[in-house]
Design an enzyme around this catalytic site. Sequence first.
Site, mmCIF file in Angstrom:
data_model
loop_
_atom_site.group_PDB
_atom_site.id
_atom_site.type_symbol
_atom_site.label_atom_id
_atom_site.label_comp_id
_atom_site.label_asym_id
_atom_site.label_seq_id
_atom_site.Cartn_x
_atom_site.Cartn_y
_atom_site.Cartn_z
ATOM 1 N N HIS A 131 0.811 -1.223 0.000
ATOM 2 C CA HIS A 131 0.000 0.000 0.000
ATOM 3 C C HIS A 131 0.841 1.269 0.000
ATOM 4 C CE1 HIS A 131 -2.261 -3.242 2.115
ATOM 5 N NE2 HIS A 131 -3.099 -2.953 1.147
ATOM 6 N N HIS A 139 -6.946 4.812 5.392
ATOM 7 C CA HIS A 139 -6.421 3.673 4.642
ATOM 8 C C HIS A 139 -4.918 3.874 4.443
ATOM 9 C CE1 HIS A 139 -5.693 0.951 1.238
ATOM 10 N NE2 HIS A 139 -6.818 0.347 1.557
ATOM 11 N N GLU A 154 -2.891 3.230 2.055
ATOM 12 C CA GLU A 154 -2.481 3.812 0.779
ATOM 13 C C GLU A 154 -2.698 5.325 0.773
ATOM 14 O OE1 GLU A 154 -3.824 3.969 -3.861
ATOM 15 O OE2 GLU A 154 -4.181 2.074 -2.802
ATOM 16 N N THR A 178 -6.071 3.690 -5.406
ATOM 17 C CA THR A 178 -6.119 2.785 -6.560
ATOM 18 C C THR A 178 -7.218 1.731 -6.481
ATOM 19 O OG1 THR A 178 -4.519 1.247 -5.575
ATOM 20 C CG2 THR A 178 -3.639 3.049 -6.928
#
Length: 350
Positions: free
Chosen positions: A97, A147, A149, A187
């Site tokens: 990530h 998150h 990422e 993504t």
Amino acid sequence: MPTIPRRRRSPEEVAAAAPVNGTKRVLLAAPRGYCAGVDRAVIAVEKALEHYGSPVYVRKQIVHNVHVVSSLEAKGAIFVEETDEVPEGSLVIFSAHGVSPAVVESAEERGLRTIDATCPLVTKVHKEAVRFAKDDFDILLIGHDGHEEVEGTAGEAPDHIQIINGPHEVDQVTVRDPEKVIWLSQTTLSVDETMETVRLLKQRFPTLQDPPSDDICYATTNRQVAIKKISPQAELVIVVGSANSSNSVRLVEVALEYGAKASYRVDFANEVDETWFEGVATVGVTSGASVPEVLVQDVLRLLADYGYGSVEEVVTAEEDLLFSLPKELRATLKQAGDVSRALGGRKSRS
């Protein structure tokens, strides 16, 4: 107080509760399961354990899948939340990530040896953030706050990035110069929801720039396209994937949006509730991008036990992408003569 195991209902009991109209069948999505970035990250941990020996530390879950993490733990990987939990001088792998520059600096300060297993498609988004921050753009990062990422990407340019969790937050966005605004995205988002967020942002900021290329990765898009094709034909869709896997959770949502009467996410076949099959002729099955195929096959075997032995694979794309392993690991593997694995991972299945 110990949990009393639930008695699994027999196929006959399920059929008696709600007879099925039509022939029982499974529509199996393809592509599904492992993407190239996940494959690369998992192999990186496996090869690090093989060549350096245990323990090998991994910051955060290498990929968001319970089975993968527990399997690597059994081989000697130790998962930690932050680099300050890693003994000085030890080897730590950064997850698929991605991480912020602050995490890299922390590892350097502790004298840690590092292997960066960030997915190259996530790295691309990081580079976009750096580039547009350098040009003094306001960057609207569409993604889920918290998150890993998103934290990594936002950390590349914290003074220039605002996180937009979805369409409902568009009205709250403020920018310094409406002529210098660009959007980027996590993504693994829902393609439809992301584009709705972009549409609303462009209503507010007509000159909002698009990223140089699509940020939502090919695997996320392909898996959502496949489930969109299956869902109108399925009374039930089962998504194999973990609760913290953003792309797996999105597949459940997409299935419901595109016509499935019910959709559930499971980590393992034993989490499937046989009452879901009542009155169901067609079951759709897919899996998130961090899910090994063995878990899908376990679900298919369970479905066969309940009469869903006819499996039709619905193919909407072919995937053959490979990513080279992290550069820190490639050098070690080449020295050890493991040249083929140094250059790439397992082929991403379609």
